[in-house]
Design a protein around this motif. Structure first.
Motif, PDB file in Angstrom:
ATOM      1  N   PRO A 100      43.967   2.041  -8.548  1.00  0.00           N
ATOM      2  CA  PRO A 100      42.666   2.562  -8.990  1.00  0.00           C
ATOM      3  C   PRO A 100      41.497   1.945  -8.244  1.00  0.00           C
ATOM      4  CG  PRO A 100      43.565   1.045 -10.618  1.00  0.00           C
ATOM      5  CD  PRO A 100      44.651   1.287  -9.621  1.00  0.00           C
ATOM      6  N   PHE A 101      41.680   0.717  -7.774  1.00  0.00           N
ATOM      7  CA  PHE A 101      40.611   0.053  -7.016  1.00  0.00           C
ATOM      8  C   PHE A 101      40.239   0.878  -5.788  1.00  0.00           C
ATOM      9  CE2 PHE A 101      39.138  -2.701  -3.620  1.00  0.00           C
ATOM     10  CZ  PHE A 101      38.153  -3.451  -4.243  1.00  0.00           C
ATOM     11  N   ALA A 102      41.235   1.303  -5.020  1.00  0.00           N
ATOM     12  CA  ALA A 102      40.977   2.095  -3.810  1.00  0.00           C
ATOM     13  C   ALA A 102      40.413   3.468  -4.169  1.00  0.00           C
ATOM     14  CB  ALA A 102      42.261   2.246  -3.006  1.00  0.00           C
ATOM     15  N   TYR A 103      40.927   4.065  -5.228  1.00  0.00           N
ATOM     16  CA  TYR A 103      40.487   5.401  -5.650  1.00  0.00           C
ATOM     17  C   TYR A 103      38.998   5.412  -5.982  1.00  0.00           C
ATOM     18  CZ  TYR A 103      40.068   9.557  -8.634  1.00  0.00           C
ATOM     19  OH  TYR A 103      39.657  10.753  -9.197  1.00  0.00           O
ATOM     20  N   PHE A 104      38.567   4.469  -6.798  1.00  0.00           N
ATOM     21  CA  PHE A 104      37.170   4.450  -7.225  1.00  0.00           C
ATOM     22  C   PHE A 104      36.245   3.879  -6.146  1.00  0.00           C
ATOM     23  CE2 PHE A 104      39.378   4.578 -11.373  1.00  0.00           C
ATOM     24  CZ  PHE A 104      38.796   5.737 -11.861  1.00  0.00           C
ATOM     25  N   THR A 105      36.771   3.010  -5.294  1.00  0.00           N
ATOM     26  CA  THR A 105      35.963   2.519  -4.177  1.00  0.00           C
ATOM     27  C   THR A 105      35.585   3.680  -3.266  1.00  0.00           C
ATOM     28  OG1 THR A 105      36.971   0.309  -4.201  1.00  0.00           O
ATOM     29  CG2 THR A 105      35.920   1.002  -2.153  1.00  0.00           C
ATOM     30  N   GLN A 106      36.516   4.585  -3.038  1.00  0.00           N
ATOM     31  CA  GLN A 106      36.247   5.744  -2.188  1.00  0.00           C
ATOM     32  C   GLN A 106      35.187   6.649  -2.822  1.00  0.00           C
ATOM     33  OE1 GLN A 106      39.562   8.444  -1.533  1.00  0.00           O
ATOM     34  NE2 GLN A 106      38.847   8.885   0.531  1.00  0.00           N
ATOM     35  N   ILE A 107      35.284   6.864  -4.138  1.00  0.00           N
ATOM     36  CA  ILE A 107      34.297   7.691  -4.831  1.00  0.00           C
ATOM     37  C   ILE A 107      32.904   7.077  -4.707  1.00  0.00           C
ATOM     38  CG2 ILE A 107      33.521   8.446  -7.121  1.00  0.00           C
ATOM     39  CD1 ILE A 107      36.402   8.901  -7.886  1.00  0.00           C
ATOM     40  N   ILE A 108      32.815   5.774  -4.925  1.00  0.00           N
ATOM     41  CA  ILE A 108      31.532   5.076  -4.853  1.00  0.00           C
ATOM     42  C   ILE A 108      30.990   5.094  -3.431  1.00  0.00           C
ATOM     43  CG2 ILE A 108      30.416   2.826  -5.119  1.00  0.00           C
ATOM     44  CD1 ILE A 108      32.423   2.284  -7.410  1.00  0.00           C
ATOM     45  N   TYR A 109      31.868   4.903  -2.462  1.00  0.00           N
ATOM     46  CA  TYR A 109      31.461   4.890  -1.057  1.00  0.00           C
ATOM     47  C   TYR A 109      30.773   6.203  -0.668  1.00  0.00           C
ATOM     48  CZ  TYR A 109      31.888   4.795   4.045  1.00  0.00           C
ATOM     49  OH  TYR A 109      31.625   4.851   5.398  1.00  0.00           O
ATOM     50  N   TYR A 110      31.392   7.314  -1.026  1.00  0.00           N
ATOM     51  CA  TYR A 110      30.813   8.601  -0.665  1.00  0.00           C
ATOM     52  C   TYR A 110      29.563   8.912  -1.494  1.00  0.00           C
ATOM     53  CZ  TYR A 110      34.653   9.677   2.459  1.00  0.00           C
ATOM     54  OH  TYR A 110      35.540   9.647   3.514  1.00  0.00           O
TER      55      TYR A 110
END
Length: 206
Positions: A100-110
């Protein structure tokens, strides 16, 4: 010798500011409850406090990266990232990913990138409006005939000029891409029509 050891432990702790395994476990439980509520047509479960804490930590740490830290609207970027995470929280599928860390990091990044683009567009419009006012003489009228500095407008701002040039260039490139795509589609349609007209009739006798 003890000081380097403490620094090493501090760095290791800093890298793992979010317990990804616990994060996954909590998200797994949330998705289970969410699916049950959805099937029963009831209100979705509340977002666990731990999930909220993790999302805030991820957004805050990401905003401190070199490519984001110098923006004056970092708080807005963080807010956008958290809002997007909440919106798509139920889309995290524990069966497909245990990260989930990678999943939500990507959402926040974009979300950050969209905010930056939005702010640049806002600054571009503001700068172009000021330039139009200036060249039409409206600023001089508002200042009672005094020089432009009385209103505090600096049209020679190097950053703003660079932003306007970059924005105009990007807009022209996008317009050219759209034009090229339209031309390509027209060419493909023409070629298809030509093939249909020149293709032999399978029902005719030779």
């Amino acid at each position: 010798m003890s000081i380097p050891e403490k620094r090493t432990r501090a760095k290791k702790t800093d890298r793992h500011y979010v317990d990804n395994k616990l994060f996954y476990t909590v998200m797994l439980q949330y998705r289970t409850e969410y699916d049950i509520a959805k099937a029963a047509h009831t209100d979705p479960p509340k977002i666990p406090r731990y999930v909220g804490e993790c999302l805030y930590k991820i957004a805050t740490r990401l905003s401190m990266k070199p490519n984001f830290i110098n923006y004056t609207f970092r708080e807005e970027m963080i807010s956008d990232g958290l809002e997007n995470c909440i919106t798509y929280l139920h889309n995290f599928d524990p069966e497909k990913s245990q990260n989930p860390f990678a999943y939500f990091t990507q959402i926040i990044y974009y979300a950050f990138l969209r905010r930056i683009e939005s702010e640049k567009k806002h600054l571009y419009i503001k700068q172009k409006t000021l330039e139009n006012f200036y060249f039409e003489g409206m600023l001089a009228e508002q200042s009672g005939g005094e020089d432009d500095h009385a209103i505090g407008v600096n049209l020679d701002n190097e950053y703003m000029q660079g932003l306007v040039i970059a924005f105009d260039k990007k807009r022209e490139e996008n317009q050219q891409k759209a034009k090229d795509k339209k031309t390509q589609l027209g060419l493909e349609k023409f070629c298809n029509d030509e093939r249909e007209q020149t293709a032999p009739d399978p029902t005719s006798d030779h």
